[in-house]
Write an enzyme that holds these catalytic residues in place. Structure first.
Site, PDB file in Angstrom:
ATOM      1  N   GLY A 100       0.863  -1.184   0.000  1.00 33.95           N
ATOM      2  CA  GLY A 100       0.000   0.000   0.000  1.00 33.95           C
ATOM      3  C   GLY A 100       0.901   1.236   0.000  1.00 33.95           C
ATOM      4  O   GLY A 100       2.103   1.151  -0.313  1.00 33.95           O
ATOM      5  N   ALA A 127       2.311   3.068   2.356  1.00 32.32           N
ATOM      6  CA  ALA A 127       3.490   3.072   3.230  1.00 32.32           C
ATOM      7  C   ALA A 127       4.574   2.153   2.694  1.00 32.32           C
ATOM      8  O   ALA A 127       5.759   2.506   2.682  1.00 32.32           O
ATOM      9  CB  ALA A 127       3.094   2.644   4.648  1.00 32.32           C
ATOM     10  N   SER A 172      -4.908   1.629   1.222  1.00 32.37           N
ATOM     11  CA  SER A 172      -4.487   2.959   0.750  1.00 32.37           C
ATOM     12  C   SER A 172      -5.211   3.298  -0.556  1.00 32.37           C
ATOM     13  O   SER A 172      -5.599   4.437  -0.786  1.00 32.37           O
ATOM     14  CB  SER A 172      -2.996   3.019   0.482  1.00 32.37           C
ATOM     15  OG  SER A 172      -2.255   2.474   1.507  1.00 32.37           O
ATOM     16  N   GLU A 217     -11.911  18.472   6.903  1.00 31.22           N
ATOM     17  CA  GLU A 217     -12.544  17.250   7.402  1.00 31.22           C
ATOM     18  C   GLU A 217     -12.754  17.407   8.904  1.00 31.22           C
ATOM     19  O   GLU A 217     -12.255  18.350   9.515  1.00 31.22           O
ATOM     20  CB  GLU A 217     -11.685  16.021   7.080  1.00 31.22           C
ATOM     21  CG  GLU A 217     -11.604  15.756   5.578  1.00 31.22           C
ATOM     22  CD  GLU A 217     -10.881  14.471   5.216  1.00 31.22           C
ATOM     23  OE1 GLU A 217     -10.465  13.721   6.116  1.00 31.22           O
ATOM     24  OE2 GLU A 217     -10.734  14.232   4.008  1.00 31.22           O
ATOM     25  N   HIS A 240     -16.392   4.942  11.171  1.00 29.37           N
ATOM     26  CA  HIS A 240     -16.680   6.096  10.310  1.00 29.37           C
ATOM     27  C   HIS A 240     -18.193   6.295  10.289  1.00 29.37           C
ATOM     28  O   HIS A 240     -18.937   5.341  10.101  1.00 29.37           O
ATOM     29  CB  HIS A 240     -16.148   5.831   8.894  1.00 29.37           C
ATOM     30  CG  HIS A 240     -16.046   7.077   8.062  1.00 29.37           C
ATOM     31  ND1 HIS A 240     -17.153   7.757   7.615  1.00 29.37           N
ATOM     32  CD2 HIS A 240     -14.976   7.767   7.609  1.00 29.37           C
ATOM     33  CE1 HIS A 240     -16.746   8.811   6.910  1.00 29.37           C
ATOM     34  NE2 HIS A 240     -15.430   8.846   6.905  1.00 29.37           N
ATOM     35  N   ARG A 264     -14.492  12.461  14.650  1.00 28.08           N
ATOM     36  CA  ARG A 264     -15.257  11.317  14.152  1.00 28.08           C
ATOM     37  C   ARG A 264     -15.917  10.494  15.263  1.00 28.08           C
ATOM     38  O   ARG A 264     -17.011   9.963  15.080  1.00 28.08           O
ATOM     39  CB  ARG A 264     -14.284  10.446  13.358  1.00 28.08           C
ATOM     40  CG  ARG A 264     -14.924   9.728  12.249  1.00 28.08           C
ATOM     41  CD  ARG A 264     -13.877   9.155  11.345  1.00 28.08           C
ATOM     42  NE  ARG A 264     -13.536  10.033  10.256  1.00 28.08           N
ATOM     43  CZ  ARG A 264     -12.557   9.787   9.382  1.00 28.08           C
ATOM     44  NH1 ARG A 264     -11.827   8.715   9.504  1.00 28.08           N
ATOM     45  NH2 ARG A 264     -12.326  10.619   8.400  1.00 28.08           N
ATOM     46  N   HIS A 270     -13.621   1.410  10.487  1.00 28.05           N
ATOM     47  CA  HIS A 270     -12.894   2.094   9.426  1.00 28.05           C
ATOM     48  C   HIS A 270     -11.382   2.058   9.629  1.00 28.05           C
ATOM     49  O   HIS A 270     -10.629   1.973   8.671  1.00 28.05           O
ATOM     50  CB  HIS A 270     -13.391   3.543   9.396  1.00 28.05           C
ATOM     51  CG  HIS A 270     -12.760   4.393   8.336  1.00 28.05           C
ATOM     52  ND1 HIS A 270     -12.859   4.091   6.995  1.00 28.05           N
ATOM     53  CD2 HIS A 270     -12.044   5.548   8.418  1.00 28.05           C
ATOM     54  CE1 HIS A 270     -12.226   5.026   6.285  1.00 28.05           C
ATOM     55  NE2 HIS A 270     -11.703   5.908   7.126  1.00 28.05           N
ATOM     56  N   ARG A 292      -8.316   8.872  15.675  1.00 30.61           N
ATOM     57  CA  ARG A 292      -7.449   9.478  14.652  1.00 30.61           C
ATOM     58  C   ARG A 292      -8.099  10.717  14.033  1.00 30.61           C
ATOM     59  O   ARG A 292      -9.283  10.714  13.696  1.00 30.61           O
ATOM     60  CB  ARG A 292      -7.211   8.445  13.558  1.00 30.61           C
ATOM     61  CG  ARG A 292      -6.404   8.916  12.392  1.00 30.61           C
ATOM     62  CD  ARG A 292      -6.298   7.793  11.380  1.00 30.61           C
ATOM     63  NE  ARG A 292      -7.611   7.392  10.938  1.00 30.61           N
ATOM     64  CZ  ARG A 292      -8.151   7.721   9.774  1.00 30.61           C
ATOM     65  NH1 ARG A 292      -7.468   8.455   8.930  1.00 30.61           N
ATOM     66  NH2 ARG A 292      -9.351   7.305   9.456  1.00 30.61           N
TER      67      ARG A 292
HETATM   68  C1  SIN Z   1     -12.862  10.106   4.692  1.00 28.94           C
HETATM   69  O1  SIN Z   1     -12.542  10.517   3.595  1.00 28.94           O
HETATM   70  O2  SIN Z   1     -13.888  10.403   5.270  1.00 28.94           O
HETATM   71  C2  SIN Z   1     -11.925   9.162   5.363  1.00 28.94           C
HETATM   72  C3  SIN Z   1     -10.597   9.770   5.451  1.00 28.94           C
HETATM   73  C4  SIN Z   1      -9.868   9.163   6.595  1.00 28.94           C
HETATM   74  O3  SIN Z   1     -10.260   8.108   7.065  1.00 28.94           O
HETATM   75  O4  SIN Z   1      -8.918   9.782   7.060  1.00 28.94           O
END
Ligand code: SIN
Length: 475
Positions: free
Chosen positions: A7, A9, A37, A108, A220, A261, A318, A353
């Protein structure tokens, strides 16, 4: 150097080592399109805007991580992420630009600044992984073994000397980098590709490496549900960053859509439970559809037109913040063995995260681990015989359901104790970490311990072998 996993990394670690003149063997288990990824819709979080700075990025990372972010790791990420974006551009990745030709940065959840560099709208992972793969394929110093899977870590005299592949081949290397991705597909409802089963974590654990923070699993909030063939399809948070809103069964908004989140997922979960529904609705009708071609295209293919219809969404597993304990260079507790990306746990993500920090992490730590690995000295002694290849452990549907129910958005002692008897070792490891953490923090919500315990600030649940997990402070 041996890199396991191709991926973001892994590809970048391999390229970094090769650019330094090293010979690299890259083990790729799955076609590109099946790496997590490749599926990443968000982008790379990096303090690039004029009104941003690494310190503001770090403060947002720490706020989202709920008192469990390792500051030294956050400092590394926020300082080096802008360089990673620059280097990817040099390697041919074309990030989206605004009308003036400057890099377009999206917003975001949990970010107080526009900070997410993306490519192809929400096709960032795909664009980056494709480009890096093309560069890797052209590099004569990198040998790609594909399809191939690691099936055991090879140790000798307490240090890693390579790995054994599923077909029994033993590969010796002075440094071995695990970049095998996360484990969110262990949960019944997930946004991840089916191969995200924590395989590298289990290999490292079996070899004696410490794992940490497996109780911290991010759900998520906006994964599609109830649409045949699209269960778990991610609708990127960047769409909420452009103004999409969440609505309950009565049409009311019920949450600050760009909160971190853990907060949004929990609010969605609570609303579904309160109203007895299987989803809430995402209204993206005011959003410029042209900015998110892959999401809009996928929804339209499923018969849902987001320009006219609200989309049914619900939380899904997620991202696993925990993984193989790794330091600021990706070094694990076994000399010679490194872990990067979602397979690792540096403490960067804490208990929750910050969106899009993980793709940046792949490149920052991919580079660091490769450079540190190159400094390893080739052992002169003949290593002990390689171990036998162990069969790859896949969870049954029952294990996936059990994780969803007993280690999902809400947990209890009773449910977690049930999981201790699960046949899959990763389910048991998750339960052991989650039982240790008798509090609610970030993504880990204990119904029987609903408050955050300040005594656990900065402490990480560490598991080694069959020993009881311990809560260790990391700085
Ligand atoms: C998203 O695009 O909502 C996910 C991005 C992420 O998990 O950092």
């Amino acid at each position: 150097m041996l890199v396991i996993g191709a991926g973001g990394a892994g590809l970048y670690a391999a390229l970094t080592a090769a650019r330094e003149g090293a010979s690299v063997i890259l083990v790729a288990a799955t076609p590109l399109a099946e790496t997590a990824s490749y599926w990443a819709q968000g982008g790379l979080a990096a303090a690039l805007a004029a009104d941003d700075s690494p310190d503001i990025h770090r403060a947002d990372t720490e706020a989202a991580g709920r008192g469990a972010v390792r500051r030294s790791a956050a400092n590394v990420l926020v300082r080096e992420a802008p360089h990673a974006v620059d280097d990817l551009e040099r390697l041919g990745v074309r990030f989206d630009a605004d009308r003036r030709g400057r890099m377009a940065l999206s917003l975001e959840g949990g970010h107080t600044r526009r900070r997410v560099a993306h490519a192809g709208g929400s096709a960032t992972g795909r664009r980056v992984v494709r480009q890096l793969s093309a560069v890797v394929a052209e590099d004569p110093r990198i040998t790609i073994l594909e399809p191939a899977r690691a099936a055991a870590i090879w140790t000798s005299d307490g240090r890693c000397v390579g790995a054994v592949l599923e077909d029994g081949r033993a590969i010796q290397a002075r440094a071995t980098i695990l970049s095998t991705g996360g484990a969110a597909a262990m949960w019944a409802r997930t946004t991840n590709p089916p191969g995200s089963l924590g395989i590298g974590m289990l290999l490292a654990h079996a070899a004696g490496a410490a794992l940490a923070d497996l109780e911290f699993v991010q759900f998520h909030p906006t994964a599609v549900t109830g649409i045949p063939g699209r269960e778990g399809f991610l609708v990127t948070e960047a769409i909420r960053g452009e103004g999409a809103t969440l609505h309950d069964a009565t049409g009311e908004r019920f949450v600050e859509e760009l909160a971190p989140r853990d907060e949004v997922s929990r609010a969605v979960h609570a609303k579904m439970r309160e109203q007895g529904t299987a989803s809430v609705e995402l209204d993206m009708r005011s959003v410029d559809m042209a900015k998110f071609p892959n999401v809009v295209g996928a929804l339209r293919e499923s018969g849902l037109d987001p320009a006219t219809t609200r989309i049914p969404v619900a939380p899904a597993a997620h991202y696993v913040m925990g993984g193989i304990v790794a330091d600021l260079d990706g070094a694990t507790t076994i000399p010679g063995l490194y872990a990067v990306g979602e397979s690792s746990c540096t403490g960067l993500h804490g208990a929750n995260r910050l969106a899009s920090n993980s793709l940046s992490e792949c490149f920052v730590w991919g580079r660091r681990a490769a450079l540190a690995g190159l400094k390893e000295v080739q052992p002169t002694a003949v290593p002990s015989a390689p171990p036998a290849a162990a069969p790859i452990l896949r969870p049954s549907r029952a294990t996936q359901e059990a994780l969803w129910v007993d280690a999902g958005i809400e947990r209890t002692r009773e449910g977690l104790e049930r999981l201790l008897d699960d046949p899959h070792p990763l389910a048991r490891l998750v339960a052991r970490c989650a039982l240790l953490r008798e509090e609610t923090r970030g993504s880990h919500r204990r119904r029987d311990f609903p408050e955050l315990d300040p005594a656990l600030d900065g402490r990480h649940a560490i598991v080694r072998g069959e020993l009881d997990p311990v809560a260790e402070p990391w700085s």
